[in-house]
Design a protein around this motif. Structure first.
Motif, PDB file in Angstrom:
ATOM      1  N   GLU A  30      21.314 -35.124   2.428  1.00  0.00           N
ATOM      2  CA  GLU A  30      21.634 -34.138   1.399  1.00  0.00           C
ATOM      3  C   GLU A  30      20.401 -33.315   1.082  1.00  0.00           C
ATOM      4  O   GLU A  30      19.277 -33.717   1.384  1.00  0.00           O
ATOM      5  N   MET A  31      20.640 -32.184   0.485  1.00  0.00           N
ATOM      6  CA  MET A  31      19.524 -31.373   0.013  1.00  0.00           C
ATOM      7  C   MET A  31      19.803 -30.945  -1.412  1.00  0.00           C
ATOM      8  O   MET A  31      20.962 -30.762  -1.800  1.00  0.00           O
ATOM      9  N   ALA A  32      18.753 -30.822  -2.185  1.00  0.00           N
ATOM     10  CA  ALA A  32      18.890 -30.342  -3.558  1.00  0.00           C
ATOM     11  C   ALA A  32      18.900 -28.826  -3.503  1.00  0.00           C
ATOM     12  O   ALA A  32      18.006 -28.196  -2.947  1.00  0.00           O
ATOM     13  N   LEU A  33      19.947 -28.250  -4.026  1.00  0.00           N
ATOM     14  CA  LEU A  33      20.092 -26.799  -4.027  1.00  0.00           C
ATOM     15  C   LEU A  33      20.539 -26.369  -5.412  1.00  0.00           C
ATOM     16  O   LEU A  33      21.628 -26.732  -5.853  1.00  0.00           O
ATOM     17  N   LEU A  34      19.681 -25.649  -6.097  1.00  0.00           N
ATOM     18  CA  LEU A  34      19.979 -25.169  -7.446  1.00  0.00           C
ATOM     19  C   LEU A  34      20.417 -26.301  -8.369  1.00  0.00           C
ATOM     20  O   LEU A  34      21.373 -26.174  -9.125  1.00  0.00           O
ATOM     21  N   GLY A  35      19.734 -27.417  -8.260  1.00  0.00           N
ATOM     22  CA  GLY A  35      19.999 -28.535  -9.151  1.00  0.00           C
ATOM     23  C   GLY A  35      21.158 -29.426  -8.753  1.00  0.00           C
ATOM     24  O   GLY A  35      21.540 -30.323  -9.488  1.00  0.00           O
ATOM     25  N   THR A  36      21.743 -29.194  -7.592  1.00  0.00           N
ATOM     26  CA  THR A  36      22.883 -29.982  -7.141  1.00  0.00           C
ATOM     27  C   THR A  36      22.576 -30.584  -5.779  1.00  0.00           C
ATOM     28  O   THR A  36      22.062 -29.906  -4.897  1.00  0.00           O
ATOM     29  N   GLU A  37      22.890 -31.871  -5.629  1.00  0.00           N
ATOM     30  CA  GLU A  37      22.755 -32.528  -4.324  1.00  0.00           C
ATOM     31  C   GLU A  37      23.994 -32.179  -3.506  1.00  0.00           C
ATOM     32  O   GLU A  37      25.122 -32.373  -3.965  1.00  0.00           O
ATOM     33  N   SER A  41      25.734 -30.852   5.912  1.00  0.00           N
ATOM     34  CA  SER A  41      26.897 -30.446   6.714  1.00  0.00           C
ATOM     35  C   SER A  41      27.925 -29.690   5.867  1.00  0.00           C
ATOM     36  O   SER A  41      28.579 -28.771   6.363  1.00  0.00           O
ATOM     37  N   HIS A  42      28.070 -30.039   4.585  1.00  0.00           N
ATOM     38  CA  HIS A  42      28.999 -29.318   3.711  1.00  0.00           C
ATOM     39  C   HIS A  42      28.482 -27.913   3.431  1.00  0.00           C
ATOM     40  O   HIS A  42      29.268 -26.967   3.342  1.00  0.00           O
ATOM     41  N   LEU A  43      27.169 -27.776   3.289  1.00  0.00           N
ATOM     42  CA  LEU A  43      26.583 -26.453   3.077  1.00  0.00           C
ATOM     43  C   LEU A  43      26.839 -25.561   4.289  1.00  0.00           C
ATOM     44  O   LEU A  43      27.269 -24.413   4.145  1.00  0.00           O
ATOM     45  N   ILE A  44      26.633 -26.104   5.483  1.00  0.00           N
ATOM     46  CA  ILE A  44      26.891 -25.341   6.714  1.00  0.00           C
ATOM     47  C   ILE A  44      28.377 -24.995   6.812  1.00  0.00           C
ATOM     48  O   ILE A  44      28.744 -23.859   7.142  1.00  0.00           O
ATOM     49  N   ALA A  45      29.245 -25.970   6.521  1.00  0.00           N
ATOM     50  CA  ALA A  45      30.693 -25.723   6.560  1.00  0.00           C
ATOM     51  C   ALA A  45      31.073 -24.618   5.589  1.00  0.00           C
ATOM     52  O   ALA A  45      31.865 -23.723   5.926  1.00  0.00           O
ATOM     53  N   LEU A 149      30.760 -26.382  -1.825  1.00  0.00           N
ATOM     54  CA  LEU A 149      29.373 -26.238  -2.283  1.00  0.00           C
ATOM     55  C   LEU A 149      29.059 -27.163  -3.455  1.00  0.00           C
ATOM     56  O   LEU A 149      28.009 -27.033  -4.084  1.00  0.00           O
ATOM     57  N   HIS A 150      29.986 -28.064  -3.763  1.00  0.00           N
ATOM     58  CA  HIS A 150      29.792 -29.072  -4.807  1.00  0.00           C
ATOM     59  C   HIS A 150      29.450 -28.439  -6.158  1.00  0.00           C
ATOM     60  O   HIS A 150      28.601 -28.942  -6.899  1.00  0.00           O
ATOM     61  N   ASN A 151      30.100 -27.309  -6.444  1.00  0.00           N
ATOM     62  CA  ASN A 151      29.984 -26.634  -7.745  1.00  0.00           C
ATOM     63  C   ASN A 151      28.539 -26.220  -8.063  1.00  0.00           C
ATOM     64  O   ASN A 151      28.094 -26.261  -9.206  1.00  0.00           O
ATOM     65  N   ILE A 152      27.811 -25.793  -7.025  1.00  0.00           N
ATOM     66  CA  ILE A 152      26.409 -25.360  -7.187  1.00  0.00           C
ATOM     67  C   ILE A 152      26.296 -24.358  -8.338  1.00  0.00           C
ATOM     68  O   ILE A 152      27.181 -23.569  -8.567  1.00  0.00           O
ATOM     69  N   ILE A 153      25.227 -24.341  -8.982  1.00  0.00           N
ATOM     70  CA  ILE A 153      24.860 -23.519 -10.148  1.00  0.00           C
ATOM     71  C   ILE A 153      25.618 -23.984 -11.381  1.00  0.00           C
ATOM     72  O   ILE A 153      25.022 -24.311 -12.393  1.00  0.00           O
ATOM     73  N   PHE A 154      26.935 -24.048 -11.274  1.00  0.00           N
ATOM     74  CA  PHE A 154      27.753 -24.403 -12.422  1.00  0.00           C
ATOM     75  C   PHE A 154      27.569 -25.863 -12.833  1.00  0.00           C
ATOM     76  O   PHE A 154      27.768 -26.214 -13.983  1.00  0.00           O
ATOM     77  N   GLU A 155      27.184 -26.692 -11.870  1.00  0.00           N
ATOM     78  CA  GLU A 155      26.917 -28.099 -12.165  1.00  0.00           C
ATOM     79  C   GLU A 155      25.766 -28.208 -13.167  1.00  0.00           C
ATOM     80  O   GLU A 155      25.820 -28.989 -14.115  1.00  0.00           O
ATOM     81  N   MET A 156      24.719 -27.391 -12.959  1.00  0.00           N
ATOM     82  CA  MET A 156      23.576 -27.372 -13.884  1.00  0.00           C
ATOM     83  C   MET A 156      24.001 -26.957 -15.288  1.00  0.00           C
ATOM     84  O   MET A 156      23.465 -27.430 -16.275  1.00  0.00           O
TER      85      MET A 156
END
Length: 192
Positions: A30-37, A41-45, A149-156
């Protein structure tokens, strides 16, 4: 085959590619992106899915700008959208990332409208996408992307954006389905 139709076909070919990255556990971590793990592979997808979805706008824009709108395009474009959305929601449901009830409602509408289009086609009519249908597609793409994207930005921000978009997609999907059937009820009445 003209360029807009080739772009539409490319959307169909991107479907298995994004599904592989979404469904196959590559073990890339996993990678941390904008506060979300988020799994890499999901990011690429998600990126591939968004690129595929963007071709929907691109093919339509190009076809209208260069006067290349064809019956084949009117048929292929919504079909490619349905295949893309079906692949996304079935995959996400299988990963327990998308509610099954929402997938059933959305896909039921998609198949019903596709059936309506097939009946119309048999009568020599082509049913093009409506404005409701276009908003429905946008909401579905945004919902699927937000989930991938696992609710990136909004998760924070503690905002359940992905969940809100699921409900918006279901509502717009149902409204657009009803709209298609009301506007095209003559197609069903004329069948023997």
């Amino acid at each position: 085959m003209n360029i807009p139709n080739q772009i539409t076909i490319s959307r169909i070919f991107l479907i298995p590619v994004f599904m592989i990255f979404l469904l196959v556990p590559f073990g890339w971590g996993e990678m941390a992106l904008l506060g979300t793990e988020i799994p890499v592979s999901h990011l690429i997808a998600a990126i591939i899915f968004i690129v595929a979805a963007a071709t929907d706008w691109l093919d339509g824009y190009y076809a209208r700008k260069h006067n290349l709108v064809t019956n084949m395009g009117k048929f292929l474009d919504p079909l490619a959208d349905k295949l893309l959305i079906t692949a996304a929601f079935v995959s996400l449901t299988g990963l327990d990332m998308f509610p099954a009830w929402a997938a059933v409602l959305i896909l039921s509408r998609e198949f019903a409208v596709t059936g309506l289009r097939l009946v119309a086609s048999g009568e020599g009519e082509v049913i093009a996408a409506s404005n409701w249908g276009k908003w429905k597609t946008v909401s579905q793409i945004v919902a699927a992307s937000a989930i991938m994207l696992h609710n990136i930005i909004f998760e924070m921000l503690a905002i359940p954006f992905a969940e809100i978009m699921v409900y918006a997609a279901v509502i717009l999907t149902l409204i657009s389905g009803i709209d298609y059937f009301i506007k095209n009820k003559h197609v069903i009445k004329n069948t023997k």
